[in-house]
Motif scaffolding. Structure first.
Motif, PDB file in Angstrom:
ATOM      1  N   ALA A  74       0.870  -1.297   0.047  1.00  0.00           N
ATOM      2  CA  ALA A  74       0.121  -0.123  -0.123  1.00  0.00           C
ATOM      3  C   ALA A  74       0.803   1.405   0.007  1.00  0.00           C
ATOM      4  CB  ALA A  74      -1.107  -0.137   1.229  1.00  0.00           C
ATOM      5  N   GLY A  75       1.884   1.318  -0.979  1.00  0.00           N
ATOM      6  CA  GLY A  75       2.549   2.567  -1.311  1.00  0.00           C
ATOM      7  C   GLY A  75       1.898   3.353  -2.390  1.00  0.00           C
ATOM      8  N   ILE A  76       2.398   4.237  -2.687  1.00  0.00           N
ATOM      9  CA  ILE A  76       1.865   5.081  -4.061  1.00  0.00           C
ATOM     10  C   ILE A  76       1.391   4.004  -5.045  1.00  0.00           C
ATOM     11  CG2 ILE A  76       2.255   6.773  -5.756  1.00  0.00           C
ATOM     12  CD1 ILE A  76       4.385   8.074  -3.778  1.00  0.00           C
ATOM     13  N   ALA A  77       2.193   3.303  -5.419  1.00  0.00           N
ATOM     14  CA  ALA A  77       1.916   2.454  -6.546  1.00  0.00           C
ATOM     15  C   ALA A  77       0.656   1.520  -6.166  1.00  0.00           C
ATOM     16  CB  ALA A  77       3.199   1.524  -7.045  1.00  0.00           C
TER      17      ALA A  77
ATOM     18  N   ALA B   4       9.917  14.412   2.222  1.00  0.00           N
ATOM     19  CA  ALA B   4       9.153  14.934   1.525  1.00  0.00           C
ATOM     20  C   ALA B   4       9.277  14.452  -0.261  1.00  0.00           C
ATOM     21  CB  ALA B   4       9.595  16.431   1.096  1.00  0.00           C
ATOM     22  N   ILE B   5       8.570  14.597  -1.001  1.00  0.00           N
ATOM     23  CA  ILE B   5       8.485  14.133  -2.313  1.00  0.00           C
ATOM     24  C   ILE B   5       8.128  14.966  -3.411  1.00  0.00           C
ATOM     25  CG2 ILE B   5       6.154  12.959  -2.025  1.00  0.00           C
ATOM     26  CD1 ILE B   5       7.153  10.534  -3.721  1.00  0.00           C
ATOM     27  N   THR B   6       8.812  15.027  -4.556  1.00  0.00           N
ATOM     28  CA  THR B   6       8.260  16.002  -5.354  1.00  0.00           C
ATOM     29  C   THR B   6       7.429  15.336  -6.580  1.00  0.00           C
ATOM     30  OG1 THR B   6      10.407  17.219  -5.422  1.00  0.00           O
ATOM     31  CG2 THR B   6       9.277  17.107  -7.530  1.00  0.00           C
TER      32      THR B   6
ATOM     33  N   ARG C   1      10.193  -9.316  -3.133  1.00  0.00           N
ATOM     34  CA  ARG C   1      10.649 -10.576  -3.195  1.00  0.00           C
ATOM     35  C   ARG C   1      10.030 -11.340  -4.491  1.00  0.00           C
ATOM     36  NH1 ARG C   1       8.678 -11.986   2.446  1.00  0.00           N
ATOM     37  NH2 ARG C   1       9.488 -14.309   1.824  1.00  0.00           N
ATOM     38  N   PHE C   2       9.456 -10.746  -5.257  1.00  0.00           N
ATOM     39  CA  PHE C   2       8.721 -11.332  -6.214  1.00  0.00           C
ATOM     40  C   PHE C   2       9.306 -11.039  -7.783  1.00  0.00           C
ATOM     41  CE2 PHE C   2       5.597 -10.766  -2.715  1.00  0.00           C
ATOM     42  CZ  PHE C   2       5.640 -12.007  -2.423  1.00  0.00           C
ATOM     43  N   VAL C   3      10.295 -10.118  -7.874  1.00  0.00           N
ATOM     44  CA  VAL C   3      10.969  -9.739  -9.046  1.00  0.00           C
ATOM     45  C   VAL C   3      11.228 -10.907 -10.189  1.00  0.00           C
ATOM     46  CG1 VAL C   3      12.650  -8.451 -10.010  1.00  0.00           C
ATOM     47  CG2 VAL C   3      11.782  -7.631  -7.834  1.00  0.00           C
TER      48      VAL C   3
ATOM     49  N   GLN D 148      10.936  10.958 -10.809  1.00  0.00           N
ATOM     50  CA  GLN D 148      10.125  10.085 -11.461  1.00  0.00           C
ATOM     51  C   GLN D 148       9.489   8.922 -10.957  1.00  0.00           C
ATOM     52  OE1 GLN D 148       8.281  11.100 -14.041  1.00  0.00           O
ATOM     53  NE2 GLN D 148       9.253  13.156 -13.582  1.00  0.00           N
ATOM     54  N   GLY D 149      10.101   8.474  -9.758  1.00  0.00           N
ATOM     55  CA  GLY D 149       9.737   7.090  -8.996  1.00  0.00           C
ATOM     56  C   GLY D 149       7.930   7.169  -8.783  1.00  0.00           C
ATOM     57  N   GLY D 150       7.739   8.043  -8.094  1.00  0.00           N
ATOM     58  CA  GLY D 150       6.274   8.166  -7.699  1.00  0.00           C
ATOM     59  C   GLY D 150       5.448   8.523  -8.941  1.00  0.00           C
TER      60      GLY D 150
END
Ligand SMILES: Cc1cc2nc3c(=O)[nH]c(=O)nc-3n(C[C@H](O)[C@H](O)[C@H](O)COP(=O)(O)OP(=O)(O)OC[C@H]3O[C@@H](n4cnc5c(N)ncnc54)[C@H](O)[C@@H]3O)c2cc1C
Length: 448
Positions: free
Chosen positions: A17-20, A50-52, A167-169, A319-321
């Motif tokens: 339950a992060g941004i993604a 913080a996050i941009t 763990r699922f990559v 750009q990650g978020g």
């Protein structure tokens, strides 16, 4: 929305339950499906700093009705690089026209504020959040997730969004792609601006200045020091990227503890304003910056990897978020108007064709440029070019110039994830999915 109105609703699981993960849950609910989110933590801990968020990410949030005011948005208007000894401005860039040019704003948020608001949207949309549920295994063909308490769930679609240490990559991508250390870490803290503005040594740096990045680079010590305001301009976010110190090399967590003295040690020879700023911090965290090579595919059977689980990247272009939100936006379009004739596997293959090239190119460019910021060199060697050209035949991004130059802005901010997914959806019944030349920026994608 949801199964009550959609007799063809898919049963979807989201892991993380992060941004993604929260973004994917919102998107799938908006497409009319049932969604359970499984999160290993209790989400009560501070996820600090913080996050941009750039216009391409804000485009997605705006469409979902994200309440930027409630999330205490701070609009970024400029970028300044100062000399670390004299405080002279050596580089300046404006973001004032960004919102006008790209249709959406360029913002900073306190991570907790942004996360809470996205979570609120997900729950309001009807996604069910199951906290304290750690996934330990997934069967990609059957859509079965196993949890640490031995329980299992079976779903039509499984979205894995469990972050950089996923763990699922391997099971999804089909390759062993370990997470590695970069040799860099970042000291992170938040300092109230009213404290800073009372300090005559530091106040002149920020006084009468437009909101935005203020940073310096010390190439001798491979350090990148960056500040920007968040939370309605009331809090200063400070990040100091540096060569990892041996005693912190095994830090595992985003919020691993460090001391203010750890950060001060890096500032010998700098103008006294910088250590004065750091001394106002109440605490310091240290995050060991990780990296992973690009993966050959994001999907396998009924399972799809998104966000940092699929494409962790250095924060060079912030750009990650936004890429996580773009992934989610693609779900909303590709899984809308679902019918019994549609195939999950085929639709995920289309998702892979659409998202993998954009994510890989962003990941490669952000990683390459990250090393340049501290060392002065861009890693644009043969391996980089071969990897990039596998997915991208367009003009090269100018990685040796500014992180925010016009071609870089066009590439990132000028992308409408919903519109591109709409284009892709037209090819849902084609045996090979997307033909070349359809997707913006990736017209001649050579992805697998
Ligand atoms: C120093 C730094 C600065 C950055 N700055 C920016 C920026 O300014 N702008 C930007 O856009 N991006 C930035 N990023 C990147 C951005 O933070 C990430 O891309 C983004 O947060 C990824 O979100 P995610 O949901 O994929 O992963 P995460 O936020 O890591 O969320 C993963 C979730 O999955 C849960 N989880 C993990 N394993 C399991 C499991 N087995 N079962 C169930 N749940 C599980 C975790 O508890 C967590 O809640 C930065 C990154 C760093 C390191």
């Amino acid at each position: 929305m949801g199964s009550a109105e959609n007799q063809h609703a898919l049963q979807c699981a989201v892991v993380g339950a992060g941004i993604a993960g929260l973004g994917a849950a919102i998107a799938l609910r908006r497409a009319g499906h049932d969604v359970e989110i499984f999160e290993k933590s209790t989400l009560k801990r501070e996820i600090g700093a913080a996050i941009t968020l750039t216009p391409n990410g804000n485009l997605v949030l705006d469409r979902w009705g994200f309440d930027a005011k409630r999330a205490r948005q701070t609009m970024k208007e400029q970028y300044r690089v100062l000399n670390h000894q004299t405080l002279e401005v050596v580089e300046r860039d404006s973001f004032e026209n960004v919102a006008k040019e790209y249709g959406h704003s360029f913002d900073a948020y306190h991570r907790v504020d942004m996360h809470e608001e996205i979570r609120r949207l997900a729950e309001q949309a009807g996604a069910v959040l199951r906290l304290g549920s750690q996934a330990v295994d997934v069967d990609c063909e059957k859509g079965v997730i196993t949890f640490d308490d031995g329980s299992v769930v079976t779903k039509d679609l499984v979205v894995i969004a469990d972050g950089i240490k996923s763990r699922f990559v391997d099971v999804v991508s089909g390759e062993h792609v370990p997470t590695q250390k970069t040799g860099k870490s970042v000291y992170r803290t938040l300092i109230p601006f009213d404290r800073i503005m009372k300090d005559p040594l530091i106040a002149p740096i920020f006084d009468q200045q437009k909101s935005g990045f203020c940073s310096f680079i010390n190439r001798e010590s491979h350090m990148f020091f960056v500040t920007y305001p968040c939370r309605n301009d009331e809090v200063c976010n400070l990040a100091i990227f540096h060569d990892t110190k041996p005693h912190q090399a095994n830090n595992e967590h985003w919020n691993s503890p460090a001391t203010v003295d750890d950060a001060l040690e890096l500032l010998d020879g700098c103008h006294p304003a910088w250590p004065a700023l750091v001394r106002h911090a109440d605490s310091m965290n240290c995050y060991v910056v990780g990296r992973r090579d690009v993966i050959p595919r994001m999907t396998n059977g009924k399972v799809v990897l998104i966000g940092d689980a699929a494409h962790p990247m250095q924060p060079t272009h912030a750009q990650g978020g936004s890429m996580s939100l773009e992934d989610a936006a693609a779900f909303e379009v590709l899984f809308s108007n679902w019918s019994t004739e549609d195939s999950i596997e085929k639709r995920l293959a289309l998702f892979n064709q659409l998202r993998l090239p954009r994510n890989v190119v962003t990941q490669l460019c952000s990683n390459a440029m990250f090393y340049m910021i501290a060392s002065g060199d861009v890693d644009e060697g043969d391996a980089f070019m071969a990897a990039l050209r596998r997915y991208w035949d367009g003009p090269l991004l100018p990685l040796s110039s500014k992180s925010w130059s016009k071609p870089i802005r066009d590439f990132f901010y000028g992308y409408d994830a919903f519109a591109e997914a709409e284009k892709a959806l037209k090819y849902k019944d084609e045996p090979n999915g997307l033909p070349e030349g359809v997707i913006k920026h990736f017209g001649v994608s050579k992805g697998p």
